[in-house]
Design a protein around this motif. Sequence first.
Motif, PDB file in Angstrom:
ATOM      1  N   VAL A 195      18.574  19.667  -7.979  1.00 57.82           N
ATOM      2  CA  VAL A 195      19.907  19.764  -8.554  1.00 57.82           C
ATOM      3  C   VAL A 195      19.865  19.245  -9.987  1.00 57.82           C
ATOM      4  O   VAL A 195      19.129  18.307 -10.295  1.00 57.82           O
ATOM      5  N   GLN A 196      20.632  19.892 -10.856  1.00 57.90           N
ATOM      6  CA  GLN A 196      20.773  19.453 -12.242  1.00 57.90           C
ATOM      7  C   GLN A 196      22.237  19.147 -12.516  1.00 57.90           C
ATOM      8  O   GLN A 196      23.127  19.851 -12.018  1.00 57.90           O
ATOM      9  N   TYR A 197      22.491  18.113 -13.305  1.00 59.97           N
ATOM     10  CA  TYR A 197      23.877  17.807 -13.636  1.00 59.97           C
ATOM     11  C   TYR A 197      23.939  17.007 -14.936  1.00 59.97           C
ATOM     12  O   TYR A 197      22.950  16.413 -15.372  1.00 59.97           O
ATOM     13  N   LEU A 198      25.125  17.026 -15.536  1.00 59.39           N
ATOM     14  CA  LEU A 198      25.356  16.269 -16.768  1.00 59.39           C
ATOM     15  C   LEU A 198      25.898  14.895 -16.420  1.00 59.39           C
ATOM     16  O   LEU A 198      26.950  14.769 -15.786  1.00 59.39           O
ATOM     17  N   ASN A 199      25.167  13.865 -16.799  1.00 60.80           N
ATOM     18  CA  ASN A 199      25.629  12.491 -16.620  1.00 60.80           C
ATOM     19  C   ASN A 199      26.596  12.176 -17.762  1.00 60.80           C
ATOM     20  O   ASN A 199      26.180  11.937 -18.895  1.00 60.80           O
ATOM     21  N   ILE A 200      27.890  12.219 -17.466  1.00 60.35           N
ATOM     22  CA  ILE A 200      28.893  12.065 -18.526  1.00 60.35           C
ATOM     23  C   ILE A 200      28.912  10.652 -19.093  1.00 60.35           C
ATOM     24  O   ILE A 200      29.465  10.426 -20.170  1.00 60.35           O
ATOM     25  N   ARG A 201      28.313   9.710 -18.381  1.00 66.38           N
ATOM     26  CA  ARG A 201      28.302   8.327 -18.889  1.00 66.38           C
ATOM     27  C   ARG A 201      27.305   8.169 -20.037  1.00 66.38           C
ATOM     28  O   ARG A 201      27.503   7.367 -20.936  1.00 66.38           O
ATOM     29  N   THR A 202      26.230   8.932 -19.980  1.00 67.98           N
ATOM     30  CA  THR A 202      25.206   8.837 -21.027  1.00 67.98           C
ATOM     31  C   THR A 202      25.071  10.133 -21.813  1.00 67.98           C
ATOM     32  O   THR A 202      24.260  10.208 -22.741  1.00 67.98           O
ATOM     33  N   ASN A 203      25.839  11.152 -21.427  1.00 66.86           N
ATOM     34  CA  ASN A 203      25.764  12.481 -22.052  1.00 66.86           C
ATOM     35  C   ASN A 203      24.343  13.039 -21.987  1.00 66.86           C
ATOM     36  O   ASN A 203      23.862  13.690 -22.919  1.00 66.86           O
ATOM     37  N   ALA A 204      23.682  12.782 -20.857  1.00 68.16           N
ATOM     38  CA  ALA A 204      22.308  13.252 -20.646  1.00 68.16           C
ATOM     39  C   ALA A 204      22.271  14.160 -19.420  1.00 68.16           C
ATOM     40  O   ALA A 204      22.963  13.931 -18.428  1.00 68.16           O
ATOM     41  N   TRP A 205      21.444  15.199 -19.506  1.00 67.46           N
ATOM     42  CA  TRP A 205      21.225  16.087 -18.368  1.00 67.46           C
ATOM     43  C   TRP A 205      20.095  15.537 -17.515  1.00 67.46           C
ATOM     44  O   TRP A 205      19.024  15.200 -18.023  1.00 67.46           O
ATOM     45  N   LEU A 206      20.342  15.428 -16.200  1.00 71.85           N
ATOM     46  CA  LEU A 206      19.340  14.921 -15.274  1.00 71.85           C
ATOM     47  C   LEU A 206      18.962  16.001 -14.268  1.00 71.85           C
ATOM     48  O   LEU A 206      19.820  16.762 -13.809  1.00 71.85           O
ATOM     49  N   ARG A 207      17.672  16.052 -13.964  1.00 74.16           N
ATOM     50  CA  ARG A 207      17.192  16.944 -12.907  1.00 74.16           C
ATOM     51  C   ARG A 207      16.645  16.082 -11.772  1.00 74.16           C
ATOM     52  O   ARG A 207      15.802  15.208 -12.004  1.00 74.16           O
ATOM     53  N   ILE A 208      17.133  16.340 -10.553  1.00 74.78           N
ATOM     54  CA  ILE A 208      16.729  15.544  -9.400  1.00 74.78           C
ATOM     55  C   ILE A 208      16.046  16.449  -8.382  1.00 74.78           C
ATOM     56  O   ILE A 208      16.611  17.466  -7.967  1.00 74.78           O
ATOM     57  N   ASN A 209      14.830  16.088  -7.996  1.00 72.60           N
ATOM     58  CA  ASN A 209      14.113  16.763  -6.915  1.00 72.60           C
ATOM     59  C   ASN A 209      14.091  15.853  -5.697  1.00 72.60           C
ATOM     60  O   ASN A 209      13.712  14.682  -5.802  1.00 72.60           O
ATOM     61  N   VAL A 210      14.504  16.395  -4.551  1.00 75.65           N
ATOM     62  CA  VAL A 210      14.640  15.608  -3.327  1.00 75.65           C
ATOM     63  C   VAL A 210      13.685  16.164  -2.261  1.00 75.65           C
ATOM     64  O   VAL A 210      13.681  17.372  -1.991  1.00 75.65           O
ATOM     65  N   TYR A 211      12.910  15.265  -1.635  1.00 78.88           N
ATOM     66  CA  TYR A 211      11.957  15.662  -0.594  1.00 78.88           C
ATOM     67  C   TYR A 211      12.189  14.799   0.647  1.00 78.88           C
ATOM     68  O   TYR A 211      11.924  13.588   0.623  1.00 78.88           O
ATOM     69  N   PRO A 212      12.706  15.386   1.738  1.00 74.51           N
ATOM     70  CA  PRO A 212      12.960  14.607   2.963  1.00 74.51           C
ATOM     71  C   PRO A 212      11.667  14.317   3.725  1.00 74.51           C
ATOM     72  O   PRO A 212      10.745  15.144   3.747  1.00 74.51           O
ATOM     73  N   TYR A 213      11.618  13.129   4.336  1.00 72.97           N
ATOM     74  CA  TYR A 213      10.488  12.766   5.198  1.00 72.97           C
ATOM     75  C   TYR A 213      11.013  11.816   6.267  1.00 72.97           C
ATOM     76  O   TYR A 213      11.444  10.698   5.962  1.00 72.97           O
ATOM     77  N   HIS A 214      10.990  12.289   7.526  1.00 71.34           N
ATOM     78  CA  HIS A 214      11.599  11.557   8.629  1.00 71.34           C
ATOM     79  C   HIS A 214      13.072  11.287   8.282  1.00 71.34           C
ATOM     80  O   HIS A 214      13.818  12.193   7.991  1.00 71.34           O
ATOM     81  N   ASN A 215      13.488  10.034   8.250  1.00 69.71           N
ATOM     82  CA  ASN A 215      14.883   9.702   7.933  1.00 69.71           C
ATOM     83  C   ASN A 215      15.016   9.116   6.525  1.00 69.71           C
ATOM     84  O   ASN A 215      15.946   8.352   6.258  1.00 69.71           O
ATOM     85  N   GLN A 216      14.092   9.480   5.665  1.00 73.95           N
ATOM     86  CA  GLN A 216      14.137   8.981   4.303  1.00 73.95           C
ATOM     87  C   GLN A 216      14.020  10.143   3.319  1.00 73.95           C
ATOM     88  O   GLN A 216      13.643  11.262   3.682  1.00 73.95           O
TER      89      GLN A 216
END
Length: 484
Positions: A195-216
Amino acid sequence: MDTRFTSLFTHSKDIFFVMDMNGVILHTNPSFQNLFNYTEAELAGINIADICHPADKERRDESIGSLMANKKLVGYQSRVKAKDGCYYSVTWSIILNGDNLIYSTGNPRMDMPAPSSSANDEIVQHTIQSLNEGFIVLDENWQIKAFNPAFQALTNLNSDVLEQIGFNNIESLGLIPDVICEFERSLKAKKSTQVQYLNIRTNAWLRINVYPYHNQLAVFIRDITEIKIQEWVLGLEKKVLELSATTQYSLAQTTNELLKGIEDIFPDMICSVLEVNDAQETLHNLAAPRLPKAYCDQLEGLPVGPDHGSCGKAVYHREQVIVNDIEHDPVWAIYADMVRPFGLKACWSTPVISSKGTKVLAVFGIYYTSKREPTNDELQIIDRTVNILRVLIESKKYEENILEQNNRLHSIANISSHELRRPVATILGLVNLFDRDDMLNPLNHEIITHLDTSALELDDVIHNIVEKTIYMKASTVTVEELKD
Protein backbone atom coordinates in the motif's frame (compact mmCIF):
# COMPACT_ATOMS: atom_id res chain seq x y z
CA MET A 1 41.40 15.44 27.29
CA ASP A 2 40.60 16.53 30.83
CA THR A 3 42.83 14.39 33.14
CA ARG A 4 39.94 14.07 35.62
CA PHE A 5 38.17 11.79 33.15
CA THR A 6 41.20 9.66 32.19
CA SER A 7 40.66 6.79 34.62
CA LEU A 8 36.90 6.64 34.08
CA PHE A 9 37.42 6.92 30.35
CA THR A 10 39.88 4.02 30.23
CA HIS A 11 38.22 1.52 32.58
CA SER A 12 34.50 2.19 31.99
CA LYS A 13 32.48 -0.68 30.57
CA ASP A 14 30.30 1.88 28.84
CA ILE A 15 31.43 3.06 25.42
CA PHE A 16 33.04 6.46 25.59
CA PHE A 17 34.59 8.89 23.11
CA VAL A 18 35.70 12.50 22.83
CA MET A 19 35.33 14.70 19.74
CA ASP A 20 35.95 18.31 18.84
CA MET A 21 33.32 20.88 17.85
CA ASN A 22 33.45 19.69 14.22
CA GLY A 23 32.67 16.09 15.16
CA VAL A 24 36.22 14.78 14.65
CA ILE A 25 36.97 11.88 17.01
CA LEU A 26 39.97 12.59 19.24
CA HIS A 27 39.83 9.72 21.76
CA THR A 28 37.94 6.44 22.20
CA ASN A 29 37.99 4.04 25.13
CA PRO A 30 38.62 0.26 24.89
CA SER A 31 34.91 -0.52 25.29
CA PHE A 32 34.11 1.60 22.23
CA GLN A 33 36.91 -0.02 20.23
CA ASN A 34 35.96 -3.57 21.27
CA LEU A 35 32.23 -3.18 20.58
CA PHE A 36 32.64 -1.78 17.09
CA ASN A 37 35.83 -3.75 16.36
CA TYR A 38 37.94 -0.73 15.37
CA THR A 39 41.47 0.00 16.54
CA GLU A 40 42.21 3.29 18.24
CA ALA A 41 44.27 4.35 15.23
CA GLU A 42 41.38 3.60 12.83
CA LEU A 43 39.02 5.83 14.82
CA ALA A 44 41.33 8.74 15.57
CA GLY A 45 40.82 11.68 13.23
CA ILE A 46 37.65 10.50 11.47
CA ASN A 47 34.35 12.35 11.76
CA ILE A 48 31.66 10.69 13.86
CA ALA A 49 29.24 11.26 10.96
CA ASP A 50 31.28 8.81 8.86
CA ILE A 51 30.32 5.87 11.10
CA CYS A 52 26.75 6.95 11.87
CA HIS A 53 23.71 5.86 9.85
CA PRO A 54 22.94 8.33 6.98
CA ALA A 55 19.26 8.44 7.95
CA ASP A 56 20.21 9.95 11.33
CA LYS A 57 21.80 13.06 9.81
CA GLU A 58 18.78 15.36 10.22
CA ARG A 59 18.23 14.34 13.82
CA ARG A 60 21.95 14.74 14.52
CA ASP A 61 21.95 18.27 13.10
CA GLU A 62 18.97 19.17 15.31
CA SER A 63 20.70 17.78 18.41
CA ILE A 64 23.73 20.03 17.89
CA GLY A 65 21.61 23.12 18.49
CA SER A 66 20.25 21.66 21.72
CA LEU A 67 23.75 20.74 22.86
CA MET A 68 25.08 24.24 22.17
CA ALA A 69 22.20 25.81 24.11
CA ASN A 70 22.13 23.47 27.13
CA LYS A 71 25.74 22.23 27.21
CA LYS A 72 24.41 18.69 27.61
CA LEU A 73 22.20 16.18 25.84
CA VAL A 74 20.69 13.15 27.57
CA GLY A 75 18.91 10.24 25.89
CA TYR A 76 20.06 11.04 22.35
CA GLN A 77 19.87 7.95 20.16
CA SER A 78 21.88 7.21 17.05
CA ARG A 79 23.09 4.23 15.03
CA VAL A 80 26.81 3.54 14.85
CA LYS A 81 28.30 1.24 12.22
CA ALA A 82 30.69 -1.45 13.38
CA LYS A 83 33.67 -2.46 11.29
CA ASP A 84 31.72 -5.42 9.86
CA GLY A 85 29.00 -3.05 8.63
CA CYS A 86 26.40 -3.92 11.27
CA TYR A 87 24.65 -0.97 12.94
CA TYR A 88 24.20 -0.68 16.71
CA SER A 89 21.59 1.58 18.23
CA VAL A 90 23.19 3.61 21.03
CA THR A 91 21.64 5.87 23.67
CA TRP A 92 24.07 8.68 24.46
CA SER A 93 24.68 11.14 27.27
CA ILE A 94 26.66 14.05 25.87
CA ILE A 95 28.42 16.95 27.60
CA LEU A 96 29.98 20.04 26.04
CA ASN A 97 32.92 20.82 28.31
CA GLY A 98 34.57 24.16 28.93
CA ASP A 99 37.54 23.17 26.79
CA ASN A 100 35.24 23.07 23.73
CA LEU A 101 35.43 19.28 23.61
CA ILE A 102 32.38 17.05 23.46
CA TYR A 103 32.34 14.04 25.81
CA SER A 104 29.93 11.22 24.94
CA THR A 105 29.13 8.05 26.85
CA GLY A 106 26.66 5.52 25.52
CA ASN A 107 24.79 2.29 26.09
CA PRO A 108 24.50 0.13 22.96
CA ARG A 109 21.56 -2.07 22.20
CA MET A 110 20.43 -4.22 19.32
CA ASP A 111 16.77 -3.53 18.68
CA MET A 112 16.18 -6.85 16.91
CA PRO A 113 16.14 -10.14 18.84
CA ALA A 114 19.59 -11.58 19.36
CA PRO A 115 20.73 -13.69 16.42
CA SER A 116 20.94 -17.44 16.79
CA SER A 117 24.06 -19.44 16.13
CA SER A 118 22.90 -20.13 12.60
CA ALA A 119 25.07 -18.35 10.05
CA ASN A 120 22.00 -17.71 7.88
CA ASP A 121 20.19 -16.08 10.82
CA GLU A 122 23.18 -13.87 11.47
CA ILE A 123 23.15 -12.72 7.85
CA VAL A 124 19.43 -11.92 8.05
CA GLN A 125 19.87 -9.98 11.29
CA HIS A 126 22.81 -8.05 9.91
CA THR A 127 20.90 -7.19 6.71
CA ILE A 128 17.79 -6.01 8.57
CA GLN A 129 19.86 -3.85 10.93
CA SER A 130 21.69 -2.21 8.03
CA LEU A 131 18.64 -1.49 5.88
CA ASN A 132 17.75 2.12 5.10
CA GLU A 133 14.20 0.80 4.85
CA GLY A 134 12.18 0.61 8.06
CA PHE A 135 11.38 -2.92 9.28
CA ILE A 136 9.09 -4.09 12.08
CA VAL A 137 7.38 -7.26 13.28
CA LEU A 138 3.78 -6.82 14.52
CA ASP A 139 1.59 -9.22 16.45
CA GLU A 140 -2.17 -9.48 15.93
CA ASN A 141 -2.75 -6.79 18.58
CA TRP A 142 -0.65 -4.20 16.69
CA GLN A 143 2.18 -4.43 19.22
CA ILE A 144 5.69 -3.98 17.85
CA LYS A 145 7.71 -7.09 18.64
CA ALA A 146 10.90 -6.05 16.86
CA PHE A 147 12.18 -3.10 14.83
CA ASN A 148 15.34 -1.95 13.13
CA PRO A 149 17.16 1.40 13.48
CA ALA A 150 15.71 2.74 10.21
CA PHE A 151 12.16 2.36 11.54
CA GLN A 152 13.15 4.17 14.72
CA ALA A 153 14.58 7.04 12.68
CA LEU A 154 11.39 7.13 10.58
CA THR A 155 9.17 7.55 13.66
CA ASN A 156 11.67 9.66 15.65
CA LEU A 157 10.67 7.74 18.80
CA ASN A 158 13.03 6.16 21.31
CA SER A 159 13.18 2.43 21.94
CA ASP A 160 11.19 2.44 25.17
CA VAL A 161 8.26 4.23 23.52
CA LEU A 162 8.26 1.88 20.53
CA GLU A 163 8.09 -1.15 22.81
CA GLN A 164 5.01 0.21 24.57
CA ILE A 165 3.01 1.97 21.86
CA GLY A 166 0.80 0.18 19.36
CA PHE A 167 1.79 0.53 15.72
CA ASN A 168 -1.60 2.04 14.81
CA ASN A 169 -1.06 4.75 17.45
CA ILE A 170 2.19 6.14 16.06
CA GLU A 171 1.06 9.63 15.03
CA SER A 172 4.22 10.50 13.11
CA LEU A 173 3.36 7.82 10.49
CA GLY A 174 0.05 9.53 9.66
CA LEU A 175 -1.66 6.18 9.06
CA ILE A 176 -4.96 6.37 7.17
CA PRO A 177 -7.92 3.91 7.42
CA ASP A 178 -7.07 2.27 4.08
CA VAL A 179 -3.65 1.28 5.40
CA ILE A 180 -5.10 -0.26 8.56
CA CYS A 181 -7.65 -2.20 6.48
CA GLU A 182 -4.86 -3.60 4.24
CA PHE A 183 -2.98 -4.80 7.31
CA GLU A 184 -6.07 -6.54 8.68
CA ARG A 185 -6.84 -8.19 5.32
CA SER A 186 -3.26 -9.38 5.00
CA LEU A 187 -3.27 -10.99 8.45
CA LYS A 188 -6.69 -12.59 7.95
CA ALA A 189 -6.10 -13.89 4.42
CA LYS A 190 -2.44 -14.80 5.09
CA LYS A 191 -1.56 -12.93 1.91
CA SER A 192 1.13 -10.32 1.32
CA THR A 193 0.10 -6.84 0.21
CA GLN A 194 1.50 -3.43 -0.66
CA VAL A 195 0.00 0.00 0.00
CA GLN A 196 1.13 3.55 -0.74
CA TYR A 197 -0.16 6.67 0.97
CA LEU A 198 0.65 10.30 1.67
CA ASN A 199 1.68 10.97 5.25
CA ILE A 200 0.07 14.39 5.70
CA ARG A 201 2.03 14.99 8.90
CA THR A 202 5.36 14.97 7.09
CA ASN A 203 4.12 15.50 3.51
CA ALA A 204 5.99 12.33 2.54
CA TRP A 205 4.81 9.39 0.45
CA LEU A 206 5.30 6.02 2.14
CA ARG A 207 5.23 2.56 0.61
CA ILE A 208 4.45 -0.33 2.95
CA ASN A 209 4.98 -4.01 2.10
CA VAL A 210 3.28 -6.47 4.45
CA TYR A 211 4.16 -10.18 4.73
CA PRO A 212 2.05 -12.38 7.08
CA TYR A 213 3.65 -15.25 8.99
CA HIS A 214 1.56 -17.26 11.46
CA ASN A 215 -0.13 -14.58 13.63
CA GLN A 216 2.43 -11.89 12.95
CA LEU A 217 3.22 -9.43 10.19
CA ALA A 218 6.65 -8.56 8.82
CA VAL A 219 6.42 -4.97 7.59
CA PHE A 220 8.82 -2.96 5.44
CA ILE A 221 8.26 0.82 5.23
CA ARG A 222 10.03 3.08 2.76
CA ASP A 223 9.85 6.79 2.02
CA ILE A 224 9.18 6.95 -1.74
CA THR A 225 8.58 10.69 -2.00
CA GLU A 226 11.57 11.19 -4.29
CA ILE A 227 10.48 8.26 -6.49
CA LYS A 228 6.93 9.66 -6.77
CA ILE A 229 8.22 13.11 -7.67
CA GLN A 230 10.48 11.65 -10.37
CA GLU A 231 7.50 9.74 -11.82
CA TRP A 232 5.33 12.87 -11.85
CA VAL A 233 8.06 15.03 -13.37
CA LEU A 234 8.75 12.48 -16.12
CA GLY A 235 5.04 12.30 -16.90
CA LEU A 236 4.78 16.09 -17.00
CA GLU A 237 7.79 16.41 -19.31
CA LYS A 238 6.35 13.80 -21.69
CA LYS A 239 2.98 15.58 -21.77
CA VAL A 240 4.52 19.01 -22.39
CA LEU A 241 6.81 17.79 -25.17
CA GLU A 242 3.83 16.14 -26.87
CA LEU A 243 1.87 19.40 -26.65
CA SER A 244 4.82 21.32 -28.04
CA ALA A 245 4.95 18.99 -31.04
CA THR A 246 1.44 20.01 -32.09
CA THR A 247 0.61 23.24 -33.87
CA GLN A 248 -2.48 23.78 -31.71
CA TYR A 249 -0.49 24.96 -28.68
CA SER A 250 1.53 28.16 -28.72
CA LEU A 251 4.75 28.55 -26.75
CA ALA A 252 2.89 30.52 -24.07
CA GLN A 253 0.22 27.81 -23.71
CA THR A 254 2.76 24.97 -23.57
CA THR A 255 4.89 26.82 -21.01
CA ASN A 256 1.79 27.53 -18.95
CA GLU A 257 0.96 23.81 -18.86
CA LEU A 258 4.52 23.04 -17.74
CA LEU A 259 4.37 25.55 -14.88
CA LYS A 260 0.92 24.37 -13.76
CA GLY A 261 2.25 20.81 -13.60
CA ILE A 262 5.25 21.87 -11.50
CA GLU A 263 2.99 23.78 -9.12
CA ASP A 264 0.78 20.70 -8.73
CA ILE A 265 3.81 18.62 -7.74
CA PHE A 266 5.26 21.37 -5.50
CA PRO A 267 2.23 23.28 -4.15
CA ASP A 268 4.35 25.92 -2.38
CA MET A 269 6.01 27.03 -5.64
CA ILE A 270 4.64 30.00 -7.58
CA CYS A 271 6.27 29.81 -11.00
CA SER A 272 6.82 32.26 -13.84
CA VAL A 273 8.73 32.47 -17.10
CA LEU A 274 9.79 35.80 -18.60
CA GLU A 275 11.11 35.96 -22.17
CA VAL A 276 14.16 38.09 -22.95
CA ASN A 277 13.99 40.36 -25.99
CA ASP A 278 16.53 39.98 -28.80
CA ALA A 279 18.55 42.95 -27.59
CA GLN A 280 18.85 41.28 -24.15
CA GLU A 281 17.57 44.45 -22.52
CA THR A 282 14.02 43.80 -21.29
CA LEU A 283 11.85 40.97 -19.95
CA HIS A 284 8.34 40.09 -21.11
CA ASN A 285 5.64 37.84 -19.62
CA LEU A 286 5.38 34.38 -21.16
CA ALA A 287 3.59 32.31 -18.48
CA ALA A 288 2.70 32.62 -14.78
CA PRO A 289 -0.36 30.49 -13.84
CA ARG A 290 -0.62 31.58 -10.20
CA LEU A 291 1.01 34.99 -10.09
CA PRO A 292 -1.55 37.80 -9.74
CA LYS A 293 -2.21 39.57 -13.05
CA ALA A 294 -1.62 42.95 -11.41
CA TYR A 295 1.88 41.83 -10.45
CA CYS A 296 2.60 40.39 -13.92
CA ASP A 297 1.49 43.67 -15.51
CA GLN A 298 4.13 45.49 -13.46
CA LEU A 299 6.79 42.98 -14.53
CA GLU A 300 6.14 43.55 -18.23
CA GLY A 301 9.14 45.28 -19.79
CA LEU A 302 11.30 44.84 -16.67
CA PRO A 303 14.85 46.01 -17.47
CA VAL A 304 17.76 43.59 -17.38
CA GLY A 305 20.31 44.65 -14.79
CA PRO A 306 22.06 43.76 -11.51
CA ASP A 307 19.59 45.78 -9.42
CA HIS A 308 16.36 44.76 -11.17
CA GLY A 309 15.11 41.91 -9.01
CA SER A 310 16.14 38.27 -9.10
CA CYS A 311 15.11 37.80 -12.75
CA GLY A 312 16.78 40.96 -14.06
CA LYS A 313 19.99 40.09 -12.25
CA ALA A 314 19.92 36.43 -13.37
CA VAL A 315 19.74 37.48 -17.04
CA TYR A 316 22.37 40.20 -16.58
CA HIS A 317 24.93 37.86 -15.00
CA ARG A 318 23.72 34.75 -16.90
CA GLU A 319 23.64 32.77 -13.66
CA GLN A 320 21.18 31.57 -11.03
CA VAL A 321 20.15 34.12 -8.39
CA ILE A 322 18.72 32.90 -5.06
CA VAL A 323 17.01 35.54 -2.93
CA ASN A 324 15.63 34.05 0.29
CA ASP A 325 14.37 37.35 1.72
CA ILE A 326 12.99 39.79 -0.85
CA GLU A 327 12.22 42.46 1.73
CA HIS A 328 15.83 42.90 2.84
CA ASP A 329 17.84 41.92 -0.24
CA PRO A 330 19.43 44.91 -2.04
CA VAL A 331 18.72 43.42 -5.47
CA TRP A 332 15.00 44.00 -4.76
CA ALA A 333 15.41 47.41 -3.13
CA ILE A 334 13.77 49.46 -5.92
CA TYR A 335 10.92 46.95 -6.24
CA ALA A 336 10.19 46.36 -2.54
CA ASP A 337 7.06 48.52 -2.56
CA MET A 338 5.83 46.83 -5.74
CA VAL A 339 6.12 43.26 -4.44
CA ARG A 340 5.06 43.81 -0.80
CA PRO A 341 1.25 43.89 -1.39
CA PHE A 342 1.37 40.44 -3.01
CA GLY A 343 2.95 38.69 -0.02
CA LEU A 344 5.91 37.27 -1.95
CA LYS A 345 8.87 36.68 0.38
CA ALA A 346 11.47 34.75 -1.67
CA CYS A 347 12.40 34.49 -5.33
CA TRP A 348 14.81 32.13 -7.08
CA SER A 349 15.59 32.92 -10.71
CA THR A 350 17.50 30.83 -13.27
CA PRO A 351 18.36 31.97 -16.82
CA VAL A 352 17.43 29.75 -19.78
CA ILE A 353 20.49 30.05 -22.01
CA SER A 354 20.42 28.97 -25.67
CA SER A 355 22.00 25.65 -26.64
CA LYS A 356 24.98 27.41 -28.22
CA GLY A 357 25.32 29.77 -25.25
CA THR A 358 24.97 32.84 -27.43
CA LYS A 359 22.11 34.51 -25.56
CA VAL A 360 19.57 34.21 -22.76
CA LEU A 361 16.20 33.07 -24.09
CA ALA A 362 14.15 33.45 -20.91
CA VAL A 363 14.33 33.33 -17.13
CA PHE A 364 12.56 30.81 -14.89
CA GLY A 365 11.42 32.38 -11.61
CA ILE A 366 10.04 30.68 -8.50
CA TYR A 367 8.33 32.69 -5.77
CA TYR A 368 7.43 31.68 -2.22
CA THR A 369 5.18 33.32 0.34
CA SER A 370 7.76 32.51 3.05
CA LYS A 371 11.47 33.23 3.39
CA ARG A 372 13.45 30.18 2.32
CA GLU A 373 16.30 28.72 0.32
CA PRO A 374 16.11 25.78 -2.09
CA THR A 375 16.88 22.20 -1.10
CA ASN A 376 19.10 20.00 -3.25
CA ASP A 377 15.99 18.24 -4.62
CA GLU A 378 14.46 21.60 -5.59
CA LEU A 379 17.67 22.69 -7.31
CA GLN A 380 17.59 19.49 -9.37
CA ILE A 381 13.97 20.15 -10.40
CA ILE A 382 14.92 23.70 -11.39
CA ASP A 383 17.73 22.39 -13.61
CA ARG A 384 15.36 19.90 -15.28
CA THR A 385 12.74 22.58 -15.85
CA VAL A 386 15.27 24.97 -17.36
CA ASN A 387 16.39 22.25 -19.79
CA ILE A 388 12.78 21.57 -20.83
CA LEU A 389 12.15 25.30 -21.28
CA ARG A 390 15.21 25.55 -23.53
CA VAL A 391 13.85 22.74 -25.72
CA LEU A 392 10.34 24.26 -25.83
CA ILE A 393 11.51 27.77 -26.70
CA GLU A 394 14.06 26.77 -29.30
CA SER A 395 11.76 24.25 -30.98
CA LYS A 396 8.89 26.76 -31.17
CA LYS A 397 11.18 29.46 -32.54
CA TYR A 398 12.46 26.95 -35.08
CA GLU A 399 8.87 26.17 -36.12
CA GLU A 400 8.02 29.86 -36.32
CA ASN A 401 11.05 30.53 -38.55
CA ILE A 402 10.15 27.63 -40.83
CA LEU A 403 6.55 28.85 -41.05
CA GLU A 404 7.69 32.39 -41.84
CA GLN A 405 10.05 31.11 -44.54
CA ASN A 406 7.23 29.09 -46.09
CA ASN A 407 5.01 32.17 -46.10
CA ARG A 408 7.74 34.20 -47.81
CA LEU A 409 8.29 31.46 -50.38
CA HIS A 410 4.57 31.52 -51.10
CA SER A 411 4.72 35.30 -51.37
CA ILE A 412 7.66 35.10 -53.82
CA ALA A 413 5.82 32.50 -55.88
CA ASN A 414 2.75 34.76 -55.94
CA ILE A 415 4.86 37.71 -57.06
CA SER A 416 6.50 35.63 -59.76
CA SER A 417 3.23 34.27 -61.11
CA HIS A 418 1.19 37.48 -60.97
CA GLU A 419 2.99 40.75 -60.27
CA LEU A 420 6.07 39.88 -62.34
CA ARG A 421 4.05 38.53 -65.27
CA ARG A 422 2.00 41.73 -65.72
CA PRO A 423 4.80 44.29 -66.48
CA VAL A 424 6.69 41.69 -68.55
CA ALA A 425 3.57 41.00 -70.67
CA THR A 426 3.02 44.74 -71.09
CA ILE A 427 6.61 45.32 -72.23
CA LEU A 428 6.43 42.43 -74.74
CA GLY A 429 3.17 43.80 -76.18
CA LEU A 430 4.54 47.33 -76.54
CA VAL A 431 7.69 46.05 -78.26
CA ASN A 432 5.53 44.29 -80.88
CA LEU A 433 3.66 47.56 -81.54
CA PHE A 434 6.83 49.57 -82.07
CA ASP A 435 7.16 50.81 -85.71
CA ARG A 436 10.72 49.93 -86.68
CA ASP A 437 10.20 51.01 -90.33
CA ASP A 438 9.18 54.55 -89.47
CA MET A 439 11.11 55.64 -86.42
CA LEU A 440 9.45 59.08 -86.58
CA ASN A 441 6.00 57.62 -86.22
CA PRO A 442 4.31 59.64 -83.41
CA LEU A 443 3.02 56.32 -81.95
CA ASN A 444 6.60 55.25 -81.16
CA HIS A 445 7.02 58.16 -78.75
CA GLU A 446 3.89 57.12 -76.90
CA ILE A 447 5.05 53.46 -76.83
CA ILE A 448 8.43 54.47 -75.36
CA THR A 449 6.64 56.40 -72.58
CA HIS A 450 4.59 53.28 -71.70
CA LEU A 451 7.74 51.11 -71.85
CA ASP A 452 9.44 53.41 -69.36
CA THR A 453 6.51 53.15 -66.94
CA SER A 454 6.36 49.34 -67.24
CA ALA A 455 10.14 49.05 -66.74
CA LEU A 456 9.89 51.03 -63.48
CA GLU A 457 7.04 48.75 -62.34
CA LEU A 458 9.13 45.68 -63.21
CA ASP A 459 12.08 47.10 -61.24
CA ASP A 460 9.90 47.53 -58.13
CA VAL A 461 8.70 43.92 -58.38
CA ILE A 462 12.27 42.59 -58.77
CA HIS A 463 13.45 44.75 -55.83
CA ASN A 464 10.65 43.28 -53.67
CA ILE A 465 11.69 39.73 -54.59
CA VAL A 466 15.35 40.48 -53.76
CA GLU A 467 14.39 41.88 -50.32
CA LYS A 468 12.38 38.79 -49.45
CA THR A 469 15.20 36.51 -50.63
CA ILE A 470 17.79 38.35 -48.51
CA TYR A 471 15.52 38.10 -45.45
CA MET A 472 15.04 34.38 -46.10
CA LYS A 473 18.81 33.84 -46.17
CA ALA A 474 19.14 35.60 -42.81
CA SER A 475 16.29 33.50 -41.40
CA THR A 476 17.95 30.33 -42.70
CA VAL A 477 21.07 31.14 -40.68
CA THR A 478 18.93 31.55 -37.55
CA VAL A 479 17.19 28.23 -38.17
CA GLU A 480 20.52 26.46 -38.61
CA GLU A 481 21.70 27.94 -35.31
CA LEU A 482 18.62 26.61 -33.59
CA LYS A 483 19.14 23.18 -35.14
CA ASP A 484 22.75 23.12 -33.94
